[in-house]
Design an enzyme around this catalytic site. Structure first.
Site, PDB file in Angstrom:
ATOM      1  N   ASP A  13       1.001  -1.383   0.057  1.00  0.00           N
ATOM      2  CA  ASP A  13       0.046   0.157  -0.051  1.00  0.00           C
ATOM      3  C   ASP A  13       0.738   1.101  -0.073  1.00  0.00           C
ATOM      4  O   ASP A  13       2.145   1.024   0.189  1.00  0.00           O
ATOM      5  CB  ASP A  13      -0.979  -0.073   1.407  1.00  0.00           C
ATOM      6  CG  ASP A  13      -1.708   1.158   1.447  1.00  0.00           C
ATOM      7  OD1 ASP A  13      -2.212   1.743   0.403  1.00  0.00           O
ATOM      8  OD2 ASP A  13      -1.288   1.629   2.514  1.00  0.00           O
ATOM      9  N   ASP A  15      -0.157   5.311   1.020  1.00  0.00           N
ATOM     10  CA  ASP A  15      -0.417   6.198   2.299  1.00  0.00           C
ATOM     11  C   ASP A  15      -0.261   5.410   3.504  1.00  0.00           C
ATOM     12  O   ASP A  15      -1.199   4.549   3.729  1.00  0.00           O
ATOM     13  CB  ASP A  15      -1.596   7.002   2.195  1.00  0.00           C
ATOM     14  CG  ASP A  15      -1.514   7.760   0.713  1.00  0.00           C
ATOM     15  OD1 ASP A  15      -0.501   8.297   0.324  1.00  0.00           O
ATOM     16  OD2 ASP A  15      -2.595   7.980   0.074  1.00  0.00           O
ATOM     17  N   ASP A 175      -1.146  -0.828   5.889  1.00  0.00           N
ATOM     18  CA  ASP A 175      -1.389  -0.391   7.307  1.00  0.00           C
ATOM     19  C   ASP A 175      -2.806  -0.370   7.845  1.00  0.00           C
ATOM     20  O   ASP A 175      -2.953   0.171   9.133  1.00  0.00           O
ATOM     21  CB  ASP A 175      -0.892   1.279   7.429  1.00  0.00           C
ATOM     22  CG  ASP A 175      -1.785   1.982   6.516  1.00  0.00           C
ATOM     23  OD1 ASP A 175      -2.348   3.111   7.038  1.00  0.00           O
ATOM     24  OD2 ASP A 175      -1.656   1.815   5.271  1.00  0.00           O
TER      25      ASP A 175
END
Length: 232
Positions: A13, A15, A175
């Site tokens: 991922d 961001d 995250d």
């Protein structure tokens, strides 16, 4: 770790995983809100809205500001957001610690590296280039490159096809629960990072295969020497 022995590629991922982008996103959202006479939300709050793409980010901001949702308002605010974010995306983003060094070691060990993000595609390449990590990625899939975004597994299926890997051979690192849900639905092993943007929830509650507190811990987790070992 035994569960990662079959890994032949790693995908990330963006961001909250590779990049702390909350400052730039918050600035753009706040300027879009201010343009319409609405209060600024601030970085701490905006960081809890990150992860589902720009449309959802805008919708969450408008809901917080007490504005009724309608297609015209969302479209207008999204246009303002895009305008302002084009100005803040680079200077409002920075790599998390040891990201670049870790990516370099993955590449040096011959592992293809992919990127799957819900961020609007036009912002992705300029950001990666400005941070000096664009060349590490074999395949980049942005939010506009698929019909459905994470947590749907479609972006991961697309990446698997492009890399020629089976699901069990690609580790996905993220995250947020959207990352873990997408990986699990696609059948990919996954690692959850504790430091990103996960709506105020502990990433462990999404039950990834492994939880890490530091990005560089990924290397020993998949059987590669740690950055510290390589310095000896």
């Amino acid at each position: 770790m035994v569960k990662f022995k079959a890994i032949r590629g790693v995908a990330f991922d963006l961001d909250g995983t590779l990049v702390d982008s909350a400052p730039g996103l918050a600035r753009a959202i706040d300027m879009a809100l201010a343009h319409q006479g609405l209060p600024a939300a601030g970085e701490a709050l905006v960081s809890t809205w990150i992860g589902n793409g720009a449309d959802v980010l805008v919708e969450r901001a408008l809901h917080w500001a007490g504005r009724e949702h309608n297609a015209q308002l969302v479209a207008q605010t999204r246009e303002l957001f895009d305008h302002y974010y084009a100005k803040t995306v680079e200077q409002g983003s920075q790599l998390f610690p040891q990201v670049k060094a870790t990516l370099a070691q993955l590449a040096a060990n011959g592992l293809p590296i992919g990127l799957i993000t819900n961020k609007p595609t036009p912002f992705v390449a300029p950001l990666l280039t400005s941070l000096g990590i664009a060349d590490y990625f074999s395949v980049i899939i942005g939010g506009d490159d698929v019909v459905v975004k994470k947590p749907h597994p479609a972006p991961l299926y697309l990446l698997l096809g492009k890399l020629g890997l089976h699901a069990r051979e690609m580790l996905f690192v993220g995250d947020s629960r959207n990352d873990i849900m997408a990986a699990q639905a696609a059948g990919c092993p996954c690692i959850g990072l504790t430091y990103g943007y996960n709506y105020g929830e502990a990433i462990a509650t999404s039950h990834p295969d492994c939880v890490l507190a530091h990005f560089a811990d990924l290397l020993p987790a998949i059987g590669l020497p740690s950055l510290k070992d390589q310095e000896v």
